[in-house]
Design a protein around this motif. Structure first.
Motif, PDB file in Angstrom:
ATOM      1  N   MET A  10       0.802  -1.152   0.005  1.00 39.11           N
ATOM      2  CA  MET A  10       0.111   0.033   0.108  1.00 39.11           C
ATOM      3  C   MET A  10       0.839   1.245  -0.047  1.00 39.11           C
ATOM      4  SD  MET A  10      -2.758  -1.410   2.600  1.00 39.11           S
ATOM      5  CE  MET A  10      -3.737   0.208   2.893  1.00 39.11           C
ATOM      6  N   ALA A  11       0.440   1.977  -0.895  1.00 40.33           N
ATOM      7  CA  ALA A  11       1.377   3.451  -0.927  1.00 40.33           C
ATOM      8  C   ALA A  11       1.400   4.235   0.304  1.00 40.33           C
ATOM      9  CB  ALA A  11       0.576   4.360  -1.954  1.00 40.33           C
ATOM     10  N   ARG A  12       0.324   4.198   0.899  1.00 38.28           N
ATOM     11  CA  ARG A  12       0.358   4.999   2.380  1.00 38.28           C
ATOM     12  C   ARG A  12       1.378   4.266   3.355  1.00 38.28           C
ATOM     13  NH1 ARG A  12      -4.574   7.651   5.360  1.00 38.28           N
ATOM     14  NH2 ARG A  12      -3.226   8.141   7.240  1.00 38.28           N
ATOM     15  N   ASP A  13       1.481   3.114   3.299  1.00 37.14           N
ATOM     16  CA  ASP A  13       2.382   2.445   4.493  1.00 37.14           C
ATOM     17  C   ASP A  13       3.791   2.530   3.996  1.00 37.14           C
ATOM     18  OD1 ASP A  13       0.212   1.249   5.748  1.00 37.14           O
ATOM     19  OD2 ASP A  13       0.225  -0.583   4.720  1.00 37.14           O
ATOM     20  N   LYS A  14       4.054   2.577   2.737  1.00 42.16           N
ATOM     21  CA  LYS A  14       5.330   2.823   2.230  1.00 42.16           C
ATOM     22  C   LYS A  14       5.794   4.506   2.301  1.00 42.16           C
ATOM     23  CE  LYS A  14       5.738   0.762  -1.788  1.00 42.16           C
ATOM     24  NZ  LYS A  14       5.725   0.762  -3.440  1.00 42.16           N
ATOM     25  N   ASN A  15       4.832   5.155   2.411  1.00 42.99           N
ATOM     26  CA  ASN A  15       5.171   6.640   2.641  1.00 42.99           C
ATOM     27  C   ASN A  15       5.516   6.887   4.254  1.00 42.99           C
ATOM     28  OD1 ASN A  15       4.991   7.330  -0.033  1.00 42.99           O
ATOM     29  ND2 ASN A  15       2.866   8.321   0.327  1.00 42.99           N
ATOM     30  N   VAL A  16       4.664   6.097   5.000  1.00 37.81           N
ATOM     31  CA  VAL A  16       4.923   6.346   6.537  1.00 37.81           C
ATOM     32  C   VAL A  16       6.170   5.563   6.826  1.00 37.81           C
ATOM     33  CG1 VAL A  16       4.074   5.250   8.640  1.00 37.81           C
ATOM     34  CG2 VAL A  16       2.575   6.361   6.702  1.00 37.81           C
ATOM     35  N   ARG A  17       6.639   4.542   6.200  1.00 36.34           N
ATOM     36  CA  ARG A  17       7.861   3.834   6.488  1.00 36.34           C
ATOM     37  C   ARG A  17       8.740   4.737   6.061  1.00 36.34           C
ATOM     38  NH1 ARG A  17       6.984  -1.012   3.538  1.00 36.34           N
ATOM     39  NH2 ARG A  17       4.839  -1.226   3.855  1.00 36.34           N
ATOM     40  N   ARG A  18       8.939   5.501   4.999  1.00 30.82           N
ATOM     41  CA  ARG A  18      10.000   6.256   4.734  1.00 30.82           C
ATOM     42  C   ARG A  18      10.001   7.673   5.488  1.00 30.82           C
ATOM     43  NH1 ARG A  18       9.387   6.594  -1.675  1.00 30.82           N
ATOM     44  NH2 ARG A  18       7.042   6.300  -1.227  1.00 30.82           N
ATOM     45  N   GLY A  19       8.983   7.979   6.289  1.00 30.41           N
ATOM     46  CA  GLY A  19       9.223   8.980   7.248  1.00 30.41           C
ATOM     47  C   GLY A  19       8.383  10.198   6.599  1.00 30.41           C
ATOM     48  N   GLU A  20       7.911  10.127   5.355  1.00 31.85           N
ATOM     49  CA  GLU A  20       7.007  11.038   4.550  1.00 31.85           C
ATOM     50  C   GLU A  20       5.611  11.243   5.351  1.00 31.85           C
ATOM     51  OE1 GLU A  20       6.519  10.156   0.541  1.00 31.85           O
ATOM     52  OE2 GLU A  20       8.865   9.865   0.379  1.00 31.85           O
ATOM     53  N   LYS A  21       5.408  12.561   5.413  1.00 34.49           N
ATOM     54  CA  LYS A  21       4.037  13.040   6.090  1.00 34.49           C
ATOM     55  C   LYS A  21       2.955  12.809   5.124  1.00 34.49           C
ATOM     56  CE  LYS A  21       5.709  16.357   9.518  1.00 34.49           C
ATOM     57  NZ  LYS A  21       5.625  17.686  10.040  1.00 34.49           N
ATOM     58  N   MET A  22       1.832  12.214   5.598  1.00 33.61           N
ATOM     59  CA  MET A  22       0.898  11.847   4.959  1.00 33.61           C
ATOM     60  C   MET A  22      -0.051  13.437   4.866  1.00 33.61           C
ATOM     61  SD  MET A  22       0.885   8.993   3.514  1.00 33.61           S
ATOM     62  CE  MET A  22      -0.616   8.999   2.517  1.00 33.61           C
ATOM     63  N   PRO A  23      -0.881  13.495   3.812  1.00 33.23           N
ATOM     64  CA  PRO A  23      -1.640  14.812   3.840  1.00 33.23           C
ATOM     65  C   PRO A  23      -2.682  14.679   4.731  1.00 33.23           C
ATOM     66  CG  PRO A  23      -1.925  13.794   1.796  1.00 33.23           C
ATOM     67  CD  PRO A  23      -0.905  13.025   2.570  1.00 33.23           C
ATOM     68  N   TYR A  24      -3.077  15.793   5.682  1.00 34.08           N
ATOM     69  CA  TYR A  24      -4.197  15.477   6.405  1.00 34.08           C
ATOM     70  C   TYR A  24      -5.491  15.731   5.806  1.00 34.08           C
ATOM     71  CZ  TYR A  24      -7.769  16.691  10.070  1.00 34.08           C
ATOM     72  OH  TYR A  24      -8.590  16.687  10.958  1.00 34.08           O
ATOM     73  N   ILE A  25      -6.338  14.835   6.080  1.00 31.97           N
ATOM     74  CA  ILE A  25      -7.653  14.824   5.503  1.00 31.97           C
ATOM     75  C   ILE A  25      -8.910  15.214   6.348  1.00 31.97           C
ATOM     76  CG2 ILE A  25      -9.394  13.365   4.190  1.00 31.97           C
ATOM     77  CD1 ILE A  25      -7.235  11.610   3.046  1.00 31.97           C
ATOM     78  N   THR A  26      -9.456  16.367   6.115  1.00 31.19           N
ATOM     79  CA  THR A  26     -10.599  16.654   6.895  1.00 31.19           C
ATOM     80  C   THR A  26     -11.723  15.802   6.989  1.00 31.19           C
ATOM     81  OG1 THR A  26     -11.555  18.214   5.269  1.00 31.19           O
ATOM     82  CG2 THR A  26      -9.869  19.310   6.528  1.00 31.19           C
ATOM     83  N   SER A  27     -12.757  15.984   8.028  1.00 27.09           N
ATOM     84  CA  SER A  27     -13.614  14.940   8.072  1.00 27.09           C
ATOM     85  C   SER A  27     -14.694  15.501   6.824  1.00 27.09           C
ATOM     86  CB  SER A  27     -14.457  15.449   9.486  1.00 27.09           C
ATOM     87  OG  SER A  27     -14.941  16.666   9.728  1.00 27.09           O
ATOM     88  N   VAL A  28     -14.743  16.668   6.600  1.00 31.67           N
ATOM     89  CA  VAL A  28     -15.397  17.110   5.280  1.00 31.67           C
ATOM     90  C   VAL A  28     -15.122  16.457   4.123  1.00 31.67           C
ATOM     91  CG1 VAL A  28     -16.214  19.067   3.702  1.00 31.67           C
ATOM     92  CG2 VAL A  28     -16.297  19.305   6.173  1.00 31.67           C
ATOM     93  N   GLU A  29     -13.796  16.301   3.973  1.00 32.38           N
ATOM     94  CA  GLU A  29     -13.042  15.753   2.851  1.00 32.38           C
ATOM     95  C   GLU A  29     -13.407  14.170   2.888  1.00 32.38           C
ATOM     96  OE1 GLU A  29      -9.011  17.994   1.675  1.00 32.38           O
ATOM     97  OE2 GLU A  29      -9.073  17.064   3.569  1.00 32.38           O
ATOM     98  N   ARG A  30     -13.427  13.742   4.097  1.00 28.57           N
ATOM     99  CA  ARG A  30     -13.789  12.216   4.207  1.00 28.57           C
ATOM    100  C   ARG A  30     -14.971  11.810   3.792  1.00 28.57           C
ATOM    101  NH1 ARG A  30      -9.610   9.645   7.272  1.00 28.57           N
ATOM    102  NH2 ARG A  30      -8.515  11.049   8.609  1.00 28.57           N
ATOM    103  N   ILE A  31     -16.038  12.750   4.184  1.00 25.79           N
ATOM    104  CA  ILE A  31     -17.285  12.657   3.631  1.00 25.79           C
ATOM    105  C   ILE A  31     -17.496  12.607   2.116  1.00 25.79           C
ATOM    106  CG2 ILE A  31     -19.576  13.828   3.665  1.00 25.79           C
ATOM    107  CD1 ILE A  31     -18.832  14.430   6.871  1.00 25.79           C
TER     108      ILE A  31
END
Length: 109
Positions: A1-22
């Protein structure tokens, strides 16, 4: 998963607001609904309005996934209706989104 790969490399994931999630969930929901209707139209041509209404009212992504599989696999429109009615009955109305809101306090509508 791309997200896991980014976290392992120490990269910050963009914050997704509750409105964006909806908005993301709503987009997924509408895409599945449109796909189900399109598949049924291609396979059986005339789709009764009550089927369309049932599909457009259904917000639960798990139920929509089941409808999508059934739209592809079912042998007849009557068989699809039987399965759809079973899910709506089993889930109460089966129409609401029952996914966790991640503490956002919003139900999706």
């Amino acid at each position: 998963m791309a997200r896991d790969k980014n976290v392992r490399r120490g990269e910050k994931m963009p914050y997704i607001t509750s409105v964006e999630r909806i908005g993301i969930r709503k987009g997924l929901q509408q895409g599945r609904q449109a796909s189900i209707i399109r598949i049924l139209e291609l396979r059986f041509e005339n789709i009764p309005q009550e089927f369309r209404k049932l599909i457009w009212k259904t917000e639960n992504l798990d139920i929509l996934d089941t409808f999508l599989v059934q739209a592809v696999k079912t042998q007849s429109l009557e068989a699809f209706e039987s399965v759809a009615n079973q899910y709506v009955t089993e889930e109460g109305s089966g129409l609401e989104n029952t996914e966790p809101s991640s503490g956002e306090g919003a139900k999706g509508k």
